[in-house]
Write a protein that holds these residues in place. Structure first.
Motif, mmCIF file in Angstrom:
data_model
loop_
_atom_site.group_PDB
_atom_site.id
_atom_site.type_symbol
_atom_site.label_atom_id
_atom_site.label_comp_id
_atom_site.label_asym_id
_atom_site.label_seq_id
_atom_site.Cartn_x
_atom_site.Cartn_y
_atom_site.Cartn_z
ATOM 1 N N TYR A 30 -3.516 10.419 -1.757
ATOM 2 C CA TYR A 30 -3.574 9.446 -2.852
ATOM 3 C C TYR A 30 -3.256 8.077 -2.261
ATOM 4 C CZ TYR A 30 -1.604 6.485 -6.506
ATOM 5 O OH TYR A 30 -1.321 5.418 -7.317
ATOM 6 N N ARG A 31 -4.046 7.071 -2.623
ATOM 7 C CA ARG A 31 -3.792 5.714 -2.138
ATOM 8 C C ARG A 31 -3.677 4.762 -3.321
ATOM 9 N NH1 ARG A 31 -5.014 5.463 3.340
ATOM 10 N NH2 ARG A 31 -6.095 7.317 4.079
ATOM 11 N N ASP A 36 0.729 11.869 0.747
ATOM 12 C CA ASP A 36 0.122 13.111 1.230
ATOM 13 C C ASP A 36 0.632 14.232 0.332
ATOM 14 O OD1 ASP A 36 -0.636 15.418 2.448
ATOM 15 O OD2 ASP A 36 0.144 14.921 4.433
ATOM 16 N N SER A 39 -2.671 0.522 -4.183
ATOM 17 C CA SER A 39 -2.366 -0.808 -3.624
ATOM 18 C C SER A 39 -2.176 -1.801 -4.745
ATOM 19 C CB SER A 39 -3.517 -1.312 -2.749
ATOM 20 O OG SER A 39 -3.623 -0.540 -1.586
ATOM 21 N N HIS A 85 0.861 -1.186 0.000
ATOM 22 C CA HIS A 85 0.000 0.000 0.000
ATOM 23 C C HIS A 85 0.898 1.237 0.000
ATOM 24 C CE1 HIS A 85 -3.372 -2.583 1.041
ATOM 25 N NE2 HIS A 85 -2.687 -3.035 2.076
ATOM 26 N N VAL A 104 0.614 5.383 0.392
ATOM 27 C CA VAL A 104 -0.248 6.528 0.710
ATOM 28 C C VAL A 104 0.596 7.785 0.524
ATOM 29 C CG1 VAL A 104 -1.691 7.629 2.454
ATOM 30 C CG2 VAL A 104 -1.475 5.126 2.422
#
Length: 302
Positions: free
Chosen positions: A135-136, A128, A138, A124, A126
């Motif tokens: 925004y993510r 900032d 995976s 994952h 992430v």
């Protein structure tokens, strides 16, 4: 060419082949040794955490300004979750849930990172970016060796065909001899010939650990892949840096509220908070907690 032995960890970034490639390479030996020392990691964990931190340093360099990112490697292996934070200033920190994982060497006689991480699970990311929502991204773990897993992440989640190389070499006592890696990204407009040329270069690349042990620099690492057609844009120092502080821990304790703080004072008489990322311990005795309790009490309305 041999590196200057006093040269600290640093990263270079640039382009190659008339702007068809975006390239990053980094030396992270001191960073990974610092992580090993702080978390007392065993060699297999050192390699898994070190490879993730090395990827993090380069992915951080893809950000701008105050942007930052967190990598979570959540595999089904004994090391548990690996977490790395990095930012655009070359500052990196990280930890593994189970630092004491040590496995026998794999079939190639190397540290069994895939065995520690596990061969199924997710990576994952992430980011900032200063927007309302981070925004993510995976993607599944495809090998557990991590370089292939980040390669798959870039291709799938960011639609950027990339080649990722990551390496951590330890001595017989588990100390880090060398650590580093590269990311080469294919930009739009790359020709078929260019892709074939890149594949050939990667296939012929000696092990990164061998190159770094011979004193190869991050720039030199990239030249092994792209030849002399390398335009370096800039260089960035890479350092271990944790954002924790006594003030930050105090704010966390105050935010727990009056009831919880009172309970800690009555039951324990002190509080000890340990930062996951750097293992720094913050101890608050009764008088300090009573001062924080005063700050946690609701203010009367006037």
């Amino acid at each position: 060419m041999a590196a200057d032995a006093t040269k600290h960890d640093y990263l270079v970034r640039g382009t190659a082949w008339n702007g068809q490639l975006r390239v990053f390479a980094v030396q992270t030996t001191e960073l990974v040794e610092e992580l090993r020392r702080r978390h007392q990691t065993m060699p297999t964990t050192t390699a898994a955490l070190g490879r993730t931190a090395t990827a993090g340093a380069m992915m951080g360099a893809m950000l701008k300004g105050k942007e930052k990112l967190t990598i979570q490697v959540k595999g089904d292996g004994p090391v548990g979750q690996i977490v790395v934070d990095a930012n655009a200033n070359g500052e990196v920190r990280g930890y593994a849930d189970n630092p004491e994982v040590q496995l026998p060497s794999n079939a190639l006689g190397k540290l069994d990172v895939a065995g520690a991480v596990g061969r199924s699970g997710y990576i994952h990311i992430v980011k900032d970016l200063g927007l309302k929502e981070p925004y993510r991204g995976s993607t599944p773990i495809v090998s557990g060796e991590l370089a292939e897993d980040f390669t798959y992440y870039f291709a799938t989640s960011e639609q950027t065909p990339s080649v990722v190389g990551l390496s951590v070499l330890v001595d017989e006592y588990g100390r880090v001899i060398t650590a580093g890696g590269f990311i080469v990204q294919v930009l739009p407009g790359m020709t078929e010939e260019g892709i074939t040329r890149l594949e050939t270069a990667i296939a012929g690349l000696p092990p990164i650990s061998a190159l770094l042990e011979q004193g190869e620099t991050p720039e030199g690492l990239l030249r092994w892949i792209v030849g002399e057609e390398l335009q370096l844009m800039d260089e960035l120092d890479v350092v271990f840096k944790c954002q924790c502080s006594k003030e930050r821990v105090e704010r966390t304790l105050i935010s727990m509220g009056e009831q919880e703080l009172k309970q800690i004072i009555d039951e324990d008489g002190q509080a000890e908070v340990e930062c996951h990322f750097c293992n720094e311990k913050y101890v608050f005795d009764r008088p300090q907690l009573e001062m924080l309790l005063e700050q946690a009490k609701p203010k009367p309305m006037h």
